[in-house]
Design a protein around this motif. Structure first.
Motif, PDB file in Angstrom:
ATOM      1  N   SER A 267       0.827  -1.208   0.000  1.00 13.31           N
ATOM      2  CA  SER A 267       0.000   0.000   0.000  1.00 13.31           C
ATOM      3  C   SER A 267       0.860   1.256   0.000  1.00 13.31           C
ATOM      4  O   SER A 267       0.597   2.201  -0.760  1.00 13.31           O
ATOM      5  CB  SER A 267      -0.911  -0.021   1.236  1.00 13.31           C
ATOM      6  OG  SER A 267      -1.631   1.192   1.343  1.00 13.31           O
ATOM      7  N   ASP A 268       1.911   1.275   0.826  1.00 16.15           N
ATOM      8  CA  ASP A 268       2.784   2.446   0.898  1.00 16.15           C
ATOM      9  C   ASP A 268       3.506   2.691  -0.423  1.00 16.15           C
ATOM     10  O   ASP A 268       3.654   3.837  -0.868  1.00 16.15           O
ATOM     11  CB  ASP A 268       3.807   2.277   2.025  1.00 16.15           C
ATOM     12  CG  ASP A 268       3.173   2.300   3.400  1.00 16.15           C
ATOM     13  OD1 ASP A 268       2.062   2.846   3.529  1.00 16.15           O
ATOM     14  OD2 ASP A 268       3.784   1.757   4.345  1.00 16.15           O
ATOM     15  N   LEU A 269       3.963   1.626  -1.058  1.00 16.45           N
ATOM     16  CA  LEU A 269       4.651   1.764  -2.342  1.00 16.45           C
ATOM     17  C   LEU A 269       3.705   2.327  -3.397  1.00 16.45           C
ATOM     18  O   LEU A 269       4.059   3.223  -4.168  1.00 16.45           O
ATOM     19  CB  LEU A 269       5.194   0.407  -2.802  1.00 16.45           C
ATOM     20  CG  LEU A 269       6.317  -0.207  -1.961  1.00 16.45           C
ATOM     21  CD1 LEU A 269       6.665  -1.603  -2.474  1.00 16.45           C
ATOM     22  CD2 LEU A 269       7.552   0.680  -1.964  1.00 16.45           C
ATOM     23  N   ARG A 270       2.487   1.811  -3.431  1.00 15.33           N
ATOM     24  CA  ARG A 270       1.519   2.237  -4.448  1.00 15.33           C
ATOM     25  C   ARG A 270       1.143   3.708  -4.281  1.00 15.33           C
ATOM     26  O   ARG A 270       1.139   4.471  -5.251  1.00 15.33           O
ATOM     27  CB  ARG A 270       0.267   1.367  -4.361  1.00 15.33           C
ATOM     28  CG  ARG A 270      -0.859   1.787  -5.308  1.00 15.33           C
ATOM     29  CD  ARG A 270      -2.066   0.882  -5.155  1.00 15.33           C
ATOM     30  NE  ARG A 270      -2.497   0.722  -3.772  1.00 15.33           N
ATOM     31  CZ  ARG A 270      -3.194   1.625  -3.090  1.00 15.33           C
ATOM     32  NH1 ARG A 270      -3.548   2.782  -3.669  1.00 15.33           N
ATOM     33  NH2 ARG A 270      -3.542   1.399  -1.836  1.00 15.33           N
ATOM     34  N   ILE A 271       0.847   4.115  -3.033  1.00 14.64           N
ATOM     35  CA  ILE A 271       0.387   5.493  -2.806  1.00 14.64           C
ATOM     36  C   ILE A 271       1.489   6.499  -3.147  1.00 14.64           C
ATOM     37  O   ILE A 271       1.248   7.493  -3.853  1.00 14.64           O
ATOM     38  CB  ILE A 271      -0.075   5.674  -1.348  1.00 14.64           C
ATOM     39  CG1 ILE A 271      -1.308   4.807  -1.069  1.00 14.64           C
ATOM     40  CG2 ILE A 271      -0.391   7.140  -1.070  1.00 14.64           C
ATOM     41  CD1 ILE A 271      -1.692   4.734   0.393  1.00 14.64           C
ATOM     42  N   VAL A 272       2.709   6.263  -2.662  1.00 16.68           N
ATOM     43  CA  VAL A 272       3.807   7.204  -2.938  1.00 16.68           C
ATOM     44  C   VAL A 272       4.138   7.202  -4.430  1.00 16.68           C
ATOM     45  O   VAL A 272       4.420   8.252  -5.018  1.00 16.68           O
ATOM     46  CB  VAL A 272       5.049   6.853  -2.091  1.00 16.68           C
ATOM     47  CG1 VAL A 272       6.229   7.749  -2.478  1.00 16.68           C
ATOM     48  CG2 VAL A 272       4.743   7.017  -0.601  1.00 16.68           C
ATOM     49  N   ALA A 273       4.087   6.036  -5.083  1.00 16.25           N
ATOM     50  CA  ALA A 273       4.382   5.953  -6.518  1.00 16.25           C
ATOM     51  C   ALA A 273       3.359   6.737  -7.325  1.00 16.25           C
ATOM     52  O   ALA A 273       3.714   7.407  -8.313  1.00 16.25           O
ATOM     53  CB  ALA A 273       4.392   4.492  -6.965  1.00 16.25           C
TER      54      ALA A 273
END
Length: 340
Positions: A39-45
């Motif tokens: 989730s963190d990777l997707r949102i920041v990306a």
């Protein structure tokens, strides 16, 4: 020619992220941790892609510069707590380390992204003098938890194991029948903790008895002859491995029906039992090193927090105050000599 660098492997972010997550799964990180990282990777990306003027599917790893990622984190951090930002920072830092190793980047751009400082977390055991854990065990053993299909032995073994071993939720759920070994009276539970680190936790005969009663009740309940060593130790009412949501619900219900729900500090549930385990051991003289070994921490610092929270060393030092000698003598004399 000598000294020339290999050209970077060109890859888009979604493909690199999927490879990284597969690497995490191979390291046996908990599914909960992996979902959080994903989730963190997707949102920041998505934020970074927007700033770069592309959709995330077209975002190339080589374009994730320190400046771009820093800007994305600034937007990500604005509505979130320091703990959430720290988790995302860790996820991206590990992702970029993976990308460097895979030849997708020359260096890790997270050096350009500040990481928020978090205050040291104080342990959160059950509130009170330690009697809440006793009440919890006694009332659950007496069948206090009401359910459509009561299973006292299972409820008790979950609470008891958490209180006498201090295991994390994922560790409790990861136990199999074969995790318990050794001769009677000297049994130990083999646990795989964070980062795949294994440790061996001692259990005493009273806990062996609770486990044996639970296993016997499970065999009878589901009409089984024997449990294979690979079978999950803790199961739900359908004999399926107990999952995180089911464990949380069960423990919450146990608190409620045992009448100790008001002793559970905000932000804890199953973890309150882990804090309770460590705090009560610290009160009884366990060292920070011993707590580190039992809890499966990689650093002694967290163990020191439990020792500090009990103020054991401070209390011992304060007890040396010579004024206490005078006050003890006055108390023994029944207050004689003290003017009214």
């Amino acid at each position: 020619m000598m000294g020339e660098r290999e050209p970077l492997v060109l890859m888009r972010f979604p493909e690199a992220a999927e490879g990284f997550l597969a690497w995490l799964r191979a390291k046996k990180l908990s599914a909960h941790t992996i979902r959080g990282y994903e989730s963190d990777l997707r949102i920041v990306a998505e934020i970074a892609a927007g700033a770069a003027g592309v959709v995330v599917e077209e975002l190339e790893v080589r374009h994730l510069s320190g400046r771009l990622v820093r800007c994305a984190f600034a937007e990500f951090a604005d509505p979130r707590s320091a703990a959430s930002v720290n988790r995302a920072w860790s996820a991206w830092n590990q992702l970029f380390g993976f990308c460097v190793a895979e030849g997708l980047l020359e260096g890790n751009p997270m050096a350009a992204v500040p990481r928020p400082k978090q205050p040291a977390k104080a342990p959160k055991p059950l509130l009170g003098d330690g009697s809440a854990a006793v009440t919890l065990l006694e009332r659950i053993a007496a069948g206090a938890r009401k359910a459509r299909d009561p299973w006292v032995e299972r409820d008790l073994v979950v609470v008891a194991l958490a209180l006498v071993t201090g295991m994390r939720s994922a560790e409790l759920l990861g136990m199999t029948v074969g995790s318990i070994g050794g001769c009677s009276g000297e049994r130990r539970i083999q646990v795989v903790g964070k980062g795949g680190r294994a440790r061996s936790l001692p259990i005493e005969p009273p806990v062996e008895f609770v486990i044996e009663r639970y296993v016997d009740s499970r065999l009878r309940r589901f009409g089984l002859g024997v449990l294979p060593r690979s079978a999950a130790l803790l199961v739900d009412g359908r004999n399926e491995p107990l999952r995180r949501g089911g464990l949380q619900y069960l423990v919450r219900q146990c608190y409620r029906y045992a009448g100790v729900h008001d002793r559970v500090q905000k932000g804890t549930l199953v973890h309150a039992l882990r804090h309770e385990f460590a705090t009560r051991l610290a009160e009884r003289g366990a060292s920070a090193h011993e707590l580190m070994e039992l809890l499966g921490h990689s650093s002694i610092v967290t163990g020191q927090a439990y020792v500090a929270s009990t103020a054991r060393e401070v209390r011992r030092a304060a007890r040396g105050n010579p004024a206490y000698g005078v006050l003890d003598r006055l108390r023994a004399e029944g207050g004689e000599g003290v003017s009214g």
